[in-house]
Design an enzyme around this catalytic site. Sequence first.
Site, mmCIF file in Angstrom:
data_model
loop_
_atom_site.group_PDB
_atom_site.id
_atom_site.type_symbol
_atom_site.label_atom_id
_atom_site.label_comp_id
_atom_site.label_asym_id
_atom_site.label_seq_id
_atom_site.Cartn_x
_atom_site.Cartn_y
_atom_site.Cartn_z
ATOM 1 N N ARG A 253 0.851 -1.186 0.000
ATOM 2 C CA ARG A 253 0.000 0.000 0.000
ATOM 3 C C ARG A 253 0.888 1.238 0.000
ATOM 4 O O ARG A 253 1.984 1.240 0.569
ATOM 5 C CB ARG A 253 -0.902 0.044 1.248
ATOM 6 C CG ARG A 253 -2.103 -0.872 1.213
ATOM 7 C CD ARG A 253 -3.132 -0.422 0.170
ATOM 8 N NE ARG A 253 -4.372 -1.180 0.235
ATOM 9 C CZ ARG A 253 -4.584 -2.325 -0.394
ATOM 10 N NH1 ARG A 253 -3.617 -2.872 -1.107
ATOM 11 N NH2 ARG A 253 -5.749 -2.939 -0.303
ATOM 12 N N GLU A 282 -2.846 8.131 -5.710
ATOM 13 C CA GLU A 282 -3.080 7.272 -6.866
ATOM 14 C C GLU A 282 -4.176 7.838 -7.756
ATOM 15 O O GLU A 282 -5.287 8.084 -7.261
ATOM 16 C CB GLU A 282 -3.456 5.858 -6.383
ATOM 17 C CG GLU A 282 -2.306 5.204 -5.634
ATOM 18 C CD GLU A 282 -2.613 3.773 -5.183
ATOM 19 O OE1 GLU A 282 -3.803 3.381 -5.190
ATOM 20 O OE2 GLU A 282 -1.672 3.058 -4.823
ATOM 21 N N HIS A 301 -1.150 0.407 -9.371
ATOM 22 C CA HIS A 301 -1.911 -0.416 -8.415
ATOM 23 C C HIS A 301 -2.751 -1.455 -9.160
ATOM 24 O O HIS A 301 -3.955 -1.605 -8.917
ATOM 25 C CB HIS A 301 -2.801 0.459 -7.531
ATOM 26 C CG HIS A 301 -3.105 -0.176 -6.203
ATOM 27 N ND1 HIS A 301 -3.376 0.546 -5.066
ATOM 28 C CD2 HIS A 301 -3.182 -1.487 -5.821
ATOM 29 C CE1 HIS A 301 -3.608 -0.263 -4.064
ATOM 30 N NE2 HIS A 301 -3.502 -1.509 -4.496
#
Length: 360
Positions: A253, A282, A301
Amino acid sequence: MQCPGSATIEHQIFYFRDLSNAKVYADLLRPGGIALTHLQYEMDRAEIDRVLAAAQGYQLQSNSKVALEQGYGADRAMLARCPNLLAVSMPGSGYEAANLADCTEAGVLVVNQAGLHAAAVTQHALGMMICLSKKIIQAHMAMHGDADWSPLGYGGHEIDGKTLGIAGFGAVGQRLAEICGGAFGMRVMTHHPRMSDADIRARGAEPADFDAMLQQSDFVVAALPLTDRTRGMFGAREFALMKPEAYFVTVARGGIHDEDALAVALRRGEVAGAGLDVWQVEPPPADHPLLGFPNVLTTPHTAGMTEESRLRVARGAAAQWRNIFEGGRPPRLLNPEAWPRYVDRYARIMGQSVKEHAEP
Protein backbone atom coordinates in the site's frame (compact mmCIF):
# COMPACT_ATOMS: atom_id res chain seq x y z
CA MET A 1 -29.45 1.57 -9.17
CA GLN A 2 -30.90 -1.60 -7.63
CA CYS A 3 -30.95 -5.08 -9.03
CA PRO A 4 -34.07 -6.03 -11.01
CA GLY A 5 -36.86 -7.09 -8.71
CA SER A 6 -35.20 -5.57 -5.69
CA ALA A 7 -38.55 -4.33 -4.35
CA THR A 8 -39.18 -7.86 -3.10
CA ILE A 9 -35.69 -8.37 -1.72
CA GLU A 10 -35.27 -8.05 2.01
CA HIS A 11 -31.59 -7.20 2.48
CA GLN A 12 -29.48 -4.50 0.91
CA ILE A 13 -25.77 -3.86 0.33
CA PHE A 14 -24.65 -0.48 -0.95
CA TYR A 15 -21.46 0.57 -2.74
CA PHE A 16 -20.08 3.71 -4.35
CA ARG A 17 -18.73 4.19 -7.85
CA ASP A 18 -18.24 1.21 -10.13
CA LEU A 19 -17.90 -2.14 -8.43
CA SER A 20 -15.64 -4.62 -10.18
CA ASN A 21 -17.78 -7.46 -11.54
CA ALA A 22 -20.96 -5.88 -10.15
CA LYS A 23 -23.10 -8.20 -12.27
CA VAL A 24 -21.36 -11.23 -10.79
CA TYR A 25 -22.05 -9.90 -7.29
CA ALA A 26 -25.68 -9.23 -8.14
CA ASP A 27 -26.27 -12.62 -9.75
CA LEU A 28 -24.75 -14.44 -6.77
CA LEU A 29 -26.53 -12.33 -4.16
CA ARG A 30 -30.02 -12.24 -5.66
CA PRO A 31 -30.91 -15.88 -4.81
CA GLY A 32 -30.11 -15.06 -1.19
CA GLY A 33 -32.61 -12.22 -1.15
CA ILE A 34 -29.94 -9.50 -1.28
CA ALA A 35 -29.94 -6.39 -3.46
CA LEU A 36 -27.01 -4.23 -4.50
CA THR A 37 -27.62 -0.48 -4.43
CA HIS A 38 -25.24 1.60 -6.52
CA LEU A 39 -24.51 5.08 -5.13
CA GLN A 40 -22.50 7.97 -6.54
CA TYR A 41 -20.59 10.45 -4.38
CA GLU A 42 -22.16 13.22 -6.47
CA MET A 43 -25.67 12.22 -5.42
CA ASP A 44 -27.73 14.29 -3.01
CA ARG A 45 -26.49 13.52 0.51
CA ALA A 46 -30.04 13.15 1.79
CA GLU A 47 -30.64 10.36 -0.74
CA ILE A 48 -27.37 8.68 0.23
CA ASP A 49 -28.30 8.89 3.91
CA ARG A 50 -31.68 7.29 3.15
CA VAL A 51 -29.92 4.28 1.66
CA LEU A 52 -27.38 4.15 4.50
CA ALA A 53 -30.13 4.12 7.10
CA ALA A 54 -31.77 1.07 5.56
CA ALA A 55 -28.81 -1.02 4.40
CA GLN A 56 -27.40 -4.00 6.26
CA GLY A 57 -24.15 -4.14 4.27
CA TYR A 58 -21.47 -1.85 2.82
CA GLN A 59 -19.18 -3.13 0.06
CA LEU A 60 -16.16 -0.84 -0.27
CA GLN A 61 -14.94 0.05 -3.72
CA SER A 62 -11.33 -0.54 -4.75
CA ASN A 63 -10.13 3.01 -4.05
CA SER A 64 -10.41 3.28 -0.29
CA LYS A 65 -8.71 6.69 -0.25
CA VAL A 66 -11.60 8.21 -2.20
CA ALA A 67 -14.10 6.76 0.27
CA LEU A 68 -12.18 8.37 3.13
CA GLU A 69 -11.88 11.70 1.34
CA GLN A 70 -15.61 11.73 0.61
CA GLY A 71 -16.50 10.96 4.23
CA TYR A 72 -17.62 7.38 3.64
CA GLY A 73 -14.93 5.49 5.48
CA ALA A 74 -16.40 3.10 8.01
CA ASP A 75 -15.80 5.16 11.14
CA ARG A 76 -17.84 6.34 14.13
CA ALA A 77 -19.43 9.24 12.23
CA MET A 78 -20.59 7.13 9.32
CA LEU A 79 -21.73 4.22 11.50
CA ALA A 80 -24.01 6.60 13.39
CA ARG A 81 -25.90 7.07 10.12
CA CYS A 82 -26.18 3.31 9.52
CA PRO A 83 -28.36 1.90 12.31
CA ASN A 84 -29.02 -1.36 10.46
CA LEU A 85 -25.48 -2.04 9.25
CA LEU A 86 -24.17 -5.53 10.02
CA ALA A 87 -20.88 -5.59 8.16
CA VAL A 88 -18.40 -3.72 5.98
CA SER A 89 -16.56 -5.64 3.27
CA MET A 90 -13.18 -4.63 1.86
CA PRO A 91 -12.42 -5.31 -1.82
CA GLY A 92 -8.94 -6.73 -1.15
CA SER A 93 -6.67 -7.50 1.78
CA GLY A 94 -6.24 -3.88 2.90
CA TYR A 95 -8.65 -2.30 5.35
CA GLU A 96 -7.50 1.30 5.79
CA ALA A 97 -10.98 2.62 4.92
CA ALA A 98 -12.43 0.96 8.01
CA ASN A 99 -11.72 2.04 11.57
CA LEU A 100 -11.60 -1.36 13.26
CA ALA A 101 -11.95 0.08 16.76
CA ASP A 102 -15.06 2.10 15.83
CA CYS A 103 -16.64 -0.84 14.03
CA THR A 104 -15.90 -3.18 16.93
CA GLU A 105 -17.42 -0.78 19.42
CA ALA A 106 -20.56 -0.57 17.28
CA GLY A 107 -20.79 -4.35 16.83
CA VAL A 108 -20.20 -4.09 13.07
CA LEU A 109 -18.08 -6.78 11.41
CA VAL A 110 -15.26 -5.87 9.03
CA VAL A 111 -14.28 -8.50 6.47
CA ASN A 112 -11.87 -8.55 3.56
CA GLN A 113 -10.91 -10.75 0.60
CA ALA A 114 -7.41 -11.67 1.82
CA GLY A 115 -5.82 -14.39 -0.24
CA LEU A 116 -8.14 -14.12 -3.22
CA HIS A 117 -5.75 -11.75 -5.04
CA ALA A 118 -2.68 -13.72 -3.95
CA ALA A 119 -1.89 -15.47 -7.24
CA ALA A 120 -2.08 -12.25 -9.26
CA VAL A 121 -0.13 -10.14 -6.76
CA THR A 122 2.56 -12.80 -6.32
CA GLN A 123 3.08 -13.07 -10.06
CA HIS A 124 3.26 -9.28 -10.33
CA ALA A 125 5.95 -9.06 -7.65
CA LEU A 126 7.93 -11.88 -9.22
CA GLY A 127 7.58 -10.29 -12.66
CA MET A 128 8.94 -7.02 -11.31
CA MET A 129 11.89 -8.81 -9.72
CA ILE A 130 12.79 -10.51 -12.99
CA CYS A 131 12.27 -7.40 -15.13
CA LEU A 132 14.47 -5.32 -12.84
CA SER A 133 17.22 -7.88 -12.48
CA LYS A 134 17.34 -8.67 -16.21
CA LYS A 135 16.98 -4.99 -17.22
CA ILE A 136 14.09 -5.91 -19.50
CA ILE A 137 12.41 -2.50 -19.31
CA GLN A 138 15.67 -0.61 -20.00
CA ALA A 139 16.35 -2.85 -23.00
CA HIS A 140 12.82 -2.35 -24.29
CA MET A 141 13.10 1.42 -24.02
CA ALA A 142 16.52 1.43 -25.67
CA MET A 143 15.21 -0.45 -28.69
CA HIS A 144 12.38 2.08 -29.05
CA GLY A 145 14.71 5.07 -28.67
CA ASP A 146 16.90 6.91 -31.11
CA ALA A 147 20.25 6.44 -29.37
CA ASP A 148 22.75 3.79 -30.33
CA TRP A 149 22.72 0.86 -27.97
CA SER A 150 24.54 -2.39 -27.40
CA PRO A 151 23.05 -5.62 -26.01
CA LEU A 152 26.06 -5.91 -23.74
CA GLY A 153 24.66 -3.09 -21.61
CA TYR A 154 21.39 -4.88 -20.86
CA GLY A 155 22.38 -8.36 -19.75
CA GLY A 156 21.47 -7.86 -16.11
CA HIS A 157 21.60 -10.64 -13.53
CA GLU A 158 19.84 -13.91 -12.80
CA ILE A 159 17.77 -14.26 -9.66
CA ASP A 160 18.76 -17.87 -9.00
CA GLY A 161 20.50 -18.31 -5.67
CA LYS A 162 19.95 -14.72 -4.59
CA THR A 163 18.44 -13.68 -1.25
CA LEU A 164 14.84 -12.50 -1.03
CA GLY A 165 13.58 -10.55 1.98
CA ILE A 166 9.81 -10.37 2.43
CA ALA A 167 8.12 -7.81 4.68
CA GLY A 168 4.73 -9.32 5.40
CA PHE A 169 4.23 -13.06 5.28
CA GLY A 170 0.58 -13.58 4.43
CA ALA A 171 -0.79 -15.35 1.37
CA VAL A 172 1.33 -13.34 -1.08
CA GLY A 173 4.53 -13.55 0.93
CA GLN A 174 4.17 -17.29 1.48
CA ARG A 175 3.43 -18.02 -2.18
CA LEU A 176 6.39 -15.87 -3.23
CA ALA A 177 8.62 -17.77 -0.81
CA GLU A 178 7.39 -21.08 -2.21
CA ILE A 179 8.08 -20.10 -5.81
CA CYS A 180 11.38 -18.31 -5.27
CA GLY A 181 12.76 -20.85 -2.83
CA GLY A 182 11.71 -23.80 -4.97
CA ALA A 183 11.99 -22.77 -8.62
CA PHE A 184 14.94 -20.40 -8.24
CA GLY A 185 16.74 -21.81 -5.22
CA MET A 186 16.65 -18.44 -3.50
CA ARG A 187 17.31 -17.95 0.19
CA VAL A 188 14.11 -16.47 1.61
CA MET A 189 14.05 -14.35 4.76
CA THR A 190 11.08 -12.69 6.39
CA HIS A 191 10.24 -10.48 9.31
CA HIS A 192 6.83 -11.07 10.85
CA PRO A 193 6.50 -9.99 14.49
CA ARG A 194 3.29 -11.96 15.09
CA MET A 195 4.33 -15.30 13.57
CA SER A 196 6.44 -17.84 15.41
CA ASP A 197 9.83 -18.87 14.07
CA ALA A 198 8.54 -22.42 13.68
CA ASP A 199 5.57 -21.30 11.58
CA ILE A 200 7.82 -19.16 9.38
CA ARG A 201 10.21 -22.06 8.76
CA ALA A 202 7.30 -24.39 8.03
CA ARG A 203 6.25 -21.97 5.29
CA GLY A 204 9.61 -21.93 3.56
CA ALA A 205 11.42 -18.90 4.99
CA GLU A 206 13.99 -17.96 7.59
CA PRO A 207 12.81 -15.76 10.47
CA ALA A 208 14.96 -12.65 10.59
CA ASP A 209 15.49 -9.38 12.36
CA PHE A 210 14.16 -6.61 10.14
CA ASP A 211 17.48 -4.78 9.83
CA ALA A 212 19.39 -7.99 9.15
CA MET A 213 16.90 -8.87 6.41
CA LEU A 214 17.42 -5.51 4.73
CA GLN A 215 21.19 -5.78 4.94
CA GLN A 216 21.40 -9.27 3.46
CA SER A 217 18.70 -9.28 0.77
CA ASP A 218 19.18 -8.85 -2.96
CA PHE A 219 15.45 -8.18 -3.29
CA VAL A 220 13.19 -6.70 -0.63
CA VAL A 221 9.47 -7.15 -1.29
CA ALA A 222 6.79 -5.36 0.74
CA ALA A 223 3.54 -7.33 0.83
CA LEU A 224 1.67 -6.21 3.93
CA PRO A 225 -1.31 -4.00 4.85
CA LEU A 226 -1.12 -0.33 5.76
CA THR A 227 -1.56 0.09 9.52
CA ASP A 228 -0.27 2.46 12.18
CA ARG A 229 2.62 0.02 12.65
CA THR A 230 3.57 -0.26 8.99
CA ARG A 231 3.07 3.36 7.94
CA GLY A 232 6.47 4.78 6.97
CA MET A 233 8.10 1.38 7.52
CA PHE A 234 10.55 1.97 4.66
CA GLY A 235 12.31 5.33 4.92
CA ALA A 236 15.77 6.82 4.50
CA ARG A 237 17.24 4.67 7.26
CA GLU A 238 15.89 1.43 5.80
CA PHE A 239 16.96 2.16 2.23
CA ALA A 240 20.45 3.05 3.47
CA LEU A 241 20.67 -0.38 5.13
CA MET A 242 20.02 -2.19 1.85
CA LYS A 243 22.83 -3.36 -0.39
CA PRO A 244 23.57 -0.99 -3.31
CA GLU A 245 22.91 -3.87 -5.73
CA ALA A 246 19.54 -4.70 -4.14
CA TYR A 247 16.07 -3.92 -5.47
CA PHE A 248 13.01 -2.72 -3.54
CA VAL A 249 9.62 -4.01 -4.74
CA THR A 250 6.25 -3.12 -3.22
CA VAL A 251 2.84 -4.61 -3.93
CA ALA A 252 1.53 -3.44 -0.54
CA ARG A 253 0.00 0.00 0.00
CA GLY A 254 1.09 3.58 -0.56
CA GLY A 255 2.35 5.14 2.66
CA ILE A 256 4.35 2.10 3.75
CA HIS A 257 7.39 3.42 1.91
CA ASP A 258 8.56 7.04 1.91
CA GLU A 259 8.56 8.06 -1.75
CA ASP A 260 10.87 11.04 -1.29
CA ALA A 261 13.35 8.95 0.68
CA LEU A 262 13.33 6.28 -2.03
CA ALA A 263 14.03 8.89 -4.72
CA VAL A 264 17.00 10.14 -2.71
CA ALA A 265 18.28 6.58 -2.20
CA LEU A 266 18.06 5.92 -5.94
CA ARG A 267 19.96 9.11 -6.78
CA ARG A 268 22.68 8.20 -4.28
CA GLY A 269 22.93 4.65 -5.58
CA GLU A 270 21.94 3.19 -2.22
CA VAL A 271 19.61 0.78 -4.03
CA ALA A 272 19.86 -0.58 -7.56
CA GLY A 273 16.26 0.06 -8.52
CA ALA A 274 12.63 -0.39 -7.53
CA GLY A 275 9.35 -1.90 -8.64
CA LEU A 276 6.39 0.15 -7.46
CA ASP A 277 2.73 -0.82 -7.79
CA VAL A 278 1.36 1.43 -5.03
CA TRP A 279 1.54 5.17 -4.38
CA GLN A 280 0.78 7.76 -1.73
CA VAL A 281 -1.48 9.49 -4.25
CA GLU A 282 -3.08 7.27 -6.87
CA PRO A 283 -2.57 7.83 -9.66
CA PRO A 284 0.70 9.66 -9.00
CA PRO A 285 1.18 13.03 -10.72
CA ALA A 286 2.92 12.91 -14.10
CA ASP A 287 5.90 14.83 -12.71
CA HIS A 288 6.41 12.48 -9.77
CA PRO A 289 10.18 12.08 -9.20
CA LEU A 290 10.02 8.28 -9.13
CA LEU A 291 8.57 8.20 -12.65
CA GLY A 292 11.79 9.67 -14.04
CA PHE A 293 14.19 6.85 -13.14
CA PRO A 294 15.03 4.29 -15.84
CA ASN A 295 15.67 1.68 -13.14
CA VAL A 296 12.23 2.10 -11.54
CA LEU A 297 9.44 -0.12 -12.89
CA THR A 298 6.01 1.40 -12.19
CA THR A 299 2.42 0.19 -12.39
CA PRO A 300 -0.80 1.93 -11.23
CA HIS A 301 -1.91 -0.42 -8.41
CA THR A 302 -2.79 -3.18 -10.85
CA ALA A 303 -0.97 -6.12 -9.20
CA GLY A 304 -4.21 -7.84 -8.22
CA MET A 305 -6.30 -6.80 -11.21
CA THR A 306 -6.27 -9.91 -13.37
CA GLU A 307 -9.54 -11.12 -14.83
CA GLU A 308 -9.20 -14.32 -12.83
CA SER A 309 -8.59 -12.61 -9.51
CA ARG A 310 -11.41 -10.10 -9.99
CA LEU A 311 -13.82 -12.96 -10.60
CA ARG A 312 -12.47 -14.84 -7.57
CA VAL A 313 -12.91 -11.77 -5.38
CA ALA A 314 -16.45 -11.16 -6.61
CA ARG A 315 -17.44 -14.74 -5.92
CA GLY A 316 -15.65 -14.79 -2.56
CA ALA A 317 -17.18 -11.52 -1.39
CA ALA A 318 -20.67 -12.53 -2.50
CA ALA A 319 -20.37 -15.89 -0.72
CA GLN A 320 -19.19 -14.11 2.43
CA TRP A 321 -22.16 -11.72 2.31
CA ARG A 322 -24.60 -14.59 1.97
CA ASN A 323 -22.94 -16.30 4.92
CA ILE A 324 -23.29 -13.14 7.02
CA PHE A 325 -26.97 -12.63 6.22
CA GLU A 326 -27.68 -16.31 6.90
CA GLY A 327 -26.27 -15.94 10.40
CA GLY A 328 -22.85 -17.46 9.80
CA ARG A 329 -19.44 -16.34 11.01
CA PRO A 330 -17.51 -14.93 8.01
CA PRO A 331 -14.21 -16.67 7.22
CA ARG A 332 -12.16 -13.50 6.66
CA LEU A 333 -13.17 -11.56 9.77
CA LEU A 334 -10.79 -8.73 10.69
CA ASN A 335 -12.29 -7.72 14.05
CA PRO A 336 -13.31 -10.90 15.89
CA GLU A 337 -13.53 -8.81 19.07
CA ALA A 338 -16.77 -7.40 17.66
CA TRP A 339 -18.50 -10.79 17.72
CA PRO A 340 -20.26 -10.58 21.13
CA ARG A 341 -21.81 -7.19 20.32
CA TYR A 342 -22.48 -8.30 16.76
CA VAL A 343 -24.52 -11.27 17.98
CA ASP A 344 -26.90 -8.90 19.76
CA ARG A 345 -26.92 -6.49 16.83
CA TYR A 346 -27.70 -9.28 14.37
CA ALA A 347 -30.62 -10.51 16.48
CA ARG A 348 -32.07 -7.00 16.74
CA ILE A 349 -31.74 -6.21 13.03
CA MET A 350 -32.53 -9.62 11.53
CA GLY A 351 -35.08 -10.80 14.07
CA GLN A 352 -33.26 -14.12 14.54
CA SER A 353 -30.13 -15.48 16.18
CA VAL A 354 -26.82 -16.28 14.54
CA LYS A 355 -26.36 -19.93 13.68
CA GLU A 356 -25.30 -22.06 16.60
CA HIS A 357 -22.20 -23.31 14.79
CA ALA A 358 -21.16 -19.71 14.08
CA GLU A 359 -20.14 -19.03 17.66
CA PRO A 360 -16.36 -18.68 18.08
